[in-house]
Motif scaffolding. Structure first.
Motif, PDB file in Angstrom:
ATOM      1  N   GLY A  88       6.059   0.437  -3.813  1.00 45.43           N
ATOM      2  CA  GLY A  88       6.992   0.906  -2.797  1.00 45.43           C
ATOM      3  C   GLY A  88       6.635   0.511  -1.382  1.00 45.43           C
ATOM      4  O   GLY A  88       7.221   1.044  -0.430  1.00 45.43           O
ATOM      5  N   SER A  92      10.077   0.918   0.473  1.00 42.97           N
ATOM      6  CA  SER A  92      10.092   2.156   1.254  1.00 42.97           C
ATOM      7  C   SER A  92      10.374   1.868   2.729  1.00 42.97           C
ATOM      8  O   SER A  92      11.062   2.647   3.408  1.00 42.97           O
ATOM      9  CB  SER A  92       8.751   2.883   1.114  1.00 42.97           C
ATOM     10  OG  SER A  92       7.684   2.082   1.604  1.00 42.97           O
ATOM     11  N   GLU A  95      14.055   1.408   2.868  1.00 45.01           N
ATOM     12  CA  GLU A  95      14.783   2.681   2.765  1.00 45.01           C
ATOM     13  C   GLU A  95      14.689   3.494   4.053  1.00 45.01           C
ATOM     14  O   GLU A  95      15.645   4.202   4.406  1.00 45.01           O
ATOM     15  CB  GLU A  95      14.236   3.490   1.588  1.00 45.01           C
ATOM     16  CG  GLU A  95      14.548   2.879   0.232  1.00 45.01           C
ATOM     17  CD  GLU A  95      13.886   3.635  -0.906  1.00 45.01           C
ATOM     18  OE1 GLU A  95      14.225   3.375  -2.069  1.00 45.01           O
ATOM     19  OE2 GLU A  95      13.028   4.497  -0.618  1.00 45.01           O
ATOM     20  N   LYS A  96      13.571   3.401   4.749  1.00 49.93           N
ATOM     21  CA  LYS A  96      13.421   4.110   6.026  1.00 49.93           C
ATOM     22  C   LYS A  96      14.006   3.324   7.195  1.00 49.93           C
ATOM     23  O   LYS A  96      13.926   3.772   8.343  1.00 49.93           O
ATOM     24  CB  LYS A  96      11.935   4.388   6.289  1.00 49.93           C
ATOM     25  CG  LYS A  96      11.318   5.384   5.332  1.00 49.93           C
ATOM     26  CD  LYS A  96       9.884   5.691   5.680  1.00 49.93           C
ATOM     27  CE  LYS A  96       8.986   4.492   5.503  1.00 49.93           C
ATOM     28  NZ  LYS A  96       7.550   4.833   5.730  1.00 49.93           N
ATOM     29  N   THR A 177      12.959   2.036  -4.296  1.00 47.60           N
ATOM     30  CA  THR A 177      11.548   2.194  -4.659  1.00 47.60           C
ATOM     31  C   THR A 177      11.386   2.625  -6.102  1.00 47.60           C
ATOM     32  O   THR A 177      10.500   2.146  -6.809  1.00 47.60           O
ATOM     33  CB  THR A 177      10.879   3.219  -3.728  1.00 47.60           C
ATOM     34  OG1 THR A 177      11.001   2.772  -2.378  1.00 47.60           O
ATOM     35  CG2 THR A 177       9.412   3.385  -4.062  1.00 47.60           C
TER      36      THR A 177
END
Length: 310
Positions: A88, A92, A95-96, A177
């Motif tokens: 991830g 990640s 995604e953030k 993820t």
């Protein structure tokens, strides 16, 4: 100071601080060392007080067995932890919605990928190194050489690098993820389990053919041994017992004096070194592909249309 700045870039520095300065990391190392120490003490108690008829004597061969148990326990730990720590690292960030900011820095794609990989595996390396005092119990009873211990720990680092490289690659290929973690665990399952099952399957077929058709042959080695060389457990056993490689490749026409075509651990390192290089290359090439595609699309949309009157 200049040396540290060259070796530890801002991305790696940030990841080190986030992973190493949390109370959870300290407690994880503590409980793991206590658990592995309990396994070692329990092993000694069972074979010293229960398995030796209260003779107060510990057989050195039992010390070798304890070393094997601890080593395989460490290998299972790596198989479970490495995908979770690395699968991830890129997804990640996506995604953030911080990946775009990371890519706009002066850090190259290779620096970002390798920094994420090293920082992710650093915590697990710390755990593995922290278990060295437990392994020192084995040297109290003998049966294991320091060379074997060093070889096993170097093998751990290679397996960690293999699973970590696959995790980083899948983290760049998949946006989610959870998908990257599942695919990484699936690939690890193939490496750790499926290769061993395929070896047993083809070994049973060959033994059945030898039993049904006991025809003398000049062949002294079987290709099935190469299948076990792709399995981490088989490769690690060949580090413990160098003669294991010869026994795996040996067929009906061979003798104990026949040599193995290649050691299982050497085959494992050679094959999966290529996998590591390819995985990191794909991750480095893929991490900026989406951003480049969007940028190219914007330039193409903003370009003026040719004048038809010309």
């Amino acid at each position: 100071m200049n040396w540290s700045r060259r070796m530890i870039n801002p991305v790696m520095d940030k990841e080190f601080r986030l992973r190493m300065r949390s109370p959870r990391s300290m407690l994880s190392v503590l409980f793991y060392v206590l658990a592995l120490g309990a396994i070692a003490m329990g092993f000694i108690y069972i074979f010293l007080y229960l398995g030796q008829n209260n003779s107060q004597r510990f057989d050195p061969t039992r010390s070798q067995l304890m070393f094997y148990v601890l080593s395989f326990a460490q290998l299972v730990l790596i198989a479970f932890m490495a995908p979770a720590l690395t699968a991830g690292v890129i997804s990640s960030e996506r995604e953030k919605q911080t990946l775009s900011m990371l890519l706009t820095t002066q850090q190259s794609s290779a620096t970002i990928v390798l920094s994420k990989l090293v920082s992710s595996l650093s915590f697990m390396t710390l755990i593995i190194v922290s278990t060295l005092p437990i392994y020192s119990i084995v040297f109290l009873y003998g049966g294991i050489s320091p060379k074997q211990l060093v070889s096993v720990f170097l093998f751990y680092l290679f397996v960690m690098l293999l699973l970590g490289s696959l995790g980083v690659m899948f983290s760049t290929l998949f946006k989610k993820t959870i998908v990257a973690i599942i695919v990484t665990y699936g690939t690890g399952l193939v490496i750790f389990l499926v290769t061993g099952l395929l070896y047993l399957f083809f070994l049973g077929i060959e033994q059945r053919n030898m039993f049904m058709n006991p025809v003398p042959t000049t062949q002294t080695h079987s290709w099935i041994g190469y299948m076990l060389g792709l399995n981490p457990a088989g490769a690690m056993v060949s580090i413990f017992e160098p003669s294991f490689s010869k026994e795996v490749f040996l067929v009906q026409g061979g003798t104990l004096n026949s040599k193995a075509p290649i050691s299982l651990w050497l085959e494992f390192v050679l094959v999966y070194s290529v996998v590591i290089v390819v995985s990191l290359w794909v991750a480095i090439r893929r991490i900026r592909s989406v951003r480049r595609g969007k940028l190219f699309g914007r330039k193409k949309a903003s370009s003026p249309m040719p004048d038809a009157s010309v």
